[in-house]
Design a protein around this motif. Structure first.
Motif, short mmCIF file in Angstrom:
data_model
loop_
_atom_site.label_atom_id
_atom_site.label_comp_id
_atom_site.label_asym_id
_atom_site.label_seq_id
_atom_site.Cartn_x
_atom_site.Cartn_y
_atom_site.Cartn_z
N GLU A 167 0.83 -1.21 0.00
CA GLU A 167 0.00 0.00 0.00
C GLU A 167 0.87 1.26 0.00
OE1 GLU A 167 -2.53 0.76 3.38
OE2 GLU A 167 -3.72 2.22 2.28
N ALA A 168 1.99 1.20 0.72
CA ALA A 168 2.89 2.37 0.75
C ALA A 168 3.36 2.70 -0.66
CB ALA A 168 4.08 2.08 1.67
N VAL A 169 3.67 1.65 -1.46
CA VAL A 169 4.13 1.89 -2.84
C VAL A 169 2.97 2.36 -3.71
CG1 VAL A 169 5.02 0.75 -4.92
CG2 VAL A 169 6.03 0.24 -2.67
N ALA A 170 1.85 1.65 -3.65
CA ALA A 170 0.74 1.95 -4.55
C ALA A 170 0.14 3.33 -4.29
CB ALA A 170 -0.33 0.87 -4.41
N ALA A 171 0.01 3.68 -3.00
CA ALA A 171 -0.66 4.95 -2.65
C ALA A 171 0.32 6.08 -2.36
CB ALA A 171 -1.57 4.72 -1.43
N HIS A 172 1.57 5.72 -2.04
CA HIS A 172 2.60 6.68 -1.61
C HIS A 172 2.02 7.92 -0.92
CE1 HIS A 172 2.09 6.78 -6.06
NE2 HIS A 172 2.02 8.06 -5.92
N PRO A 173 1.39 7.70 0.24
CA PRO A 173 0.82 8.85 0.98
C PRO A 173 1.93 9.71 1.59
CG PRO A 173 0.64 6.83 2.27
CD PRO A 173 1.21 6.44 0.95
N PRO A 174 1.58 10.95 2.03
CA PRO A 174 2.60 11.81 2.65
C PRO A 174 3.25 11.11 3.84
CG PRO A 174 0.57 13.03 2.27
CD PRO A 174 0.27 11.59 1.96
N ARG A 175 4.53 11.43 4.07
CA ARG A 175 5.26 10.77 5.14
C ARG A 175 4.84 11.38 6.49
NH1 ARG A 175 7.50 9.17 0.39
NH2 ARG A 175 5.31 9.27 -0.15
N LYS A 176 4.54 10.50 7.45
CA LYS A 176 4.14 10.96 8.78
C LYS A 176 5.35 11.50 9.55
CE LYS A 176 1.70 9.27 12.88
NZ LYS A 176 0.66 10.30 12.87
N LEU A 177 6.47 10.78 9.43
CA LEU A 177 7.67 11.18 10.16
C LEU A 177 8.90 10.72 9.37
CD1 LEU A 177 7.77 12.51 13.05
CD2 LEU A 177 8.56 10.28 13.87
N VAL A 178 9.91 11.55 9.32
CA VAL A 178 11.19 11.16 8.71
C VAL A 178 12.28 11.42 9.73
CG1 VAL A 178 12.79 11.51 6.80
CG2 VAL A 178 10.33 11.82 6.42
N VAL A 179 13.14 10.44 9.92
CA VAL A 179 14.19 10.52 10.94
C VAL A 179 15.54 10.30 10.26
CG1 VAL A 179 15.13 9.39 12.99
CG2 VAL A 179 12.65 9.67 12.75
N LYS A 180 16.49 11.20 10.54
CA LYS A 180 17.86 11.05 10.02
C LYS A 180 18.81 10.96 11.20
CE LYS A 180 21.20 10.97 7.00
NZ LYS A 180 21.42 9.75 6.21
N ARG A 181 19.51 9.84 11.30
CA ARG A 181 20.43 9.58 12.42
C ARG A 181 19.79 9.94 13.78
NH1 ARG A 181 24.36 10.69 8.34
NH2 ARG A 181 24.23 12.93 8.59
N GLY A 182 18.52 9.53 13.92
CA GLY A 182 17.84 9.69 15.19
C GLY A 182 17.19 11.04 15.42
N ARG A 183 17.32 11.96 14.46
CA ARG A 183 16.68 13.27 14.60
C ARG A 183 15.50 13.37 13.65
NH1 ARG A 183 19.44 17.08 12.61
NH2 ARG A 183 18.71 18.80 13.90
N VAL A 184 14.39 13.91 14.14
CA VAL A 184 13.22 14.10 13.27
C VAL A 184 13.53 15.25 12.31
CG1 VAL A 184 10.78 14.74 13.18
CG2 VAL A 184 11.63 13.25 15.02
#
Ligand SMILES: [Zn+2]
Length: 398
Positions: A369-386
């Motif tokens: 579903e993530a691929v088919a619908a690609h909805p907006p990202r709820k949270l993105v974390v880089k090296r532990g930081r939002v």
């Protein structure tokens, strides 16, 4: 403490809801009974957990993002497109630092934690575009890792001075040596590839070559690349981008080429192109060839399209390859996660304990579903930081 997080109600790909603890930028624990240890929990509300998305091929210096809409004016053939881009870039006065920053911020919002960007090196711009993207790399180093390919878009042998500029770009900090259609652009495949591989050898760098050449011509160039990769022991450090020749009709010939790529350890990048023959993803992966995906340029002199979203790209790759089943959509996503990590040589990438906490949370029940619908990202974390929340990056673009 920076790089510490505690996420609850995180949905794993197997459907289980777990908690995830990040310490000092790395995944410290994942499971049903993980303790917060004093960290204020963040409730993921059942969002699906994915590792950071890998944009394995774009052109950060080329986009028109932030400028008024530019009608597409390119001729339908490659040389015409290149000349059209030269003229447009000069007229618009594109600044590589500004344009690349705008695209990086968009990528961060979409959950991309690593980018490989080809950046033009030629007698018109010199190494200014490389310097601009280097500035962007430094500016956003806490939000996204950026690899730079020194890219002779205008030709390598046919533009005197370009080889010297490529050396300068590598000394400045470019990570890989680029190349372009050794037969069709420079009309000297041996000369072009000898120069690309000698630069890689002298500077100890990997290689990523744009190969649009169709059919037998592209197959010939791909064979030359595989021969040189084997001879110089560069297994795992050479990528052929696009490789439209792998979409040719002669299936026996394609099988022989796939065998050669696997033997040499040469990777393939695909965009899942509409309107061009495309590499057969399933057959390449089945033979053990590393395959990654990228958006290529977005909203630039080459195309009016492109969102910069790697989940949308996974959907496009899936559609181009005739994928519909959940397992196939997961394979398309793998090109944008593990496949990209393998091509970029990222150590410890993934969702295991100890891995760098580069994470994406998506409001989807499962990977398909993530691929088919690609909805907006709820949270993105880089090296532990939002770094992004609810589809918006927490860093700003100029
Ligand atoms: Zn490209």
């Amino acid at each position: 403490m920076t790089g510490d997080l505690h996420l609850t109600n995180v949905r794993r790909a197997d459907g289980d809801l777990v908690a995830l603890r990040v310490r000092q930028g790395r995944i410290a624990a994942v499971g049903p009974d993980v303790r917060a240890d004093g960290i204020t929990p963040l409730d993921a509300s059942g969002a699906l957990l994915l590792p950071g998305l890998i944009e394995a091929h774009t052109h950060l210096d080329k986009s028109f993002l932030g400028l008024p809409w530019q009608p597409h004016t390119a001729a339908p053939h490659l040389l015409g497109r290149i000349e059209n881009e030269r003229a447009l870039k000069a007229r618009l006065g594109l600044d590589a630092a500004t344009q690349s920053a705008r695209q990086v911020v968009r990528s961060v919002a979409h959950g991309t934690t690593h980018i490989r960007s080809h950046v033009d090196v030629d007698p018109q711009v010199g190494v200014r575009s490389v310097e601009g993207v280097l500035a962007t790399r430094a500016r956003y180093r806490d939000s996204c890792d950026i690899e730079i390919v020194a890219f002779p878009q205008w030709g390598l042998l046919t533009r005197p001075g370009t080889a010297e500029l490529m050396e300068e770009a590598l000394r400045l900090g470019a990570d890989l040596v680029g190349g372009l259609d050794p037969a069709a652009i420079d009309r000297d495949p041996k000369g072009h590839l000898d120069l690309v591989f000698s630069l890689a050898e002298r500077f100890g760098k990997g290689i990523d070559i744009h190969l649009h050449e169709p059919g037998e011509l592209g197959a010939f160039s791909a064979e030359l690349v595989c021969e040189r990769t084997k001879a110089l022991g560069l297994r795992g450090r050479v990528t052929l981008s696009h490789a439209f020749c792998l979409g040719m009709a002669d299936q026996d010939r394609v099988d022989r080429l796939i065998e050669l790529l696997a033997e040499a350890g040469v990777a393939i990048l695909t965009t899942g192109p509409a309107g061009w023959p495309a590499p057969p993803v399933r057959r390449l992966v089945a033979r053990g060839v590393a395959v990654c995906a990228g958006n290529d340029g977005l909203r630039d002199a080459w195309t009016p399209f492109g969102s910069g979203d790697m989940l949308e790209r996974a959907a496009l790759v899936a559609m181009r390859n005739g994928f519909r089943k959940d397992g196939d959509l997961a394979l398309a996503l793998d090109l944008c996660t593990g496949g990209g990590a393998s091509v970029l040589g990222l150590e410890g990438y993934g969702l295991e304990v100890g891995a760098p906490a580069d994470l994406v949370l998506v409001e989807a029940e499962c990977v398909a579903e993530a691929v088919a619908a690609h909805p907006p990202r709820k949270l993105v974390v880089k090296r532990g930081r939002v770094v992004a929340r609810d589809g918006k990056a927490l860093v700003e673009a100029p």
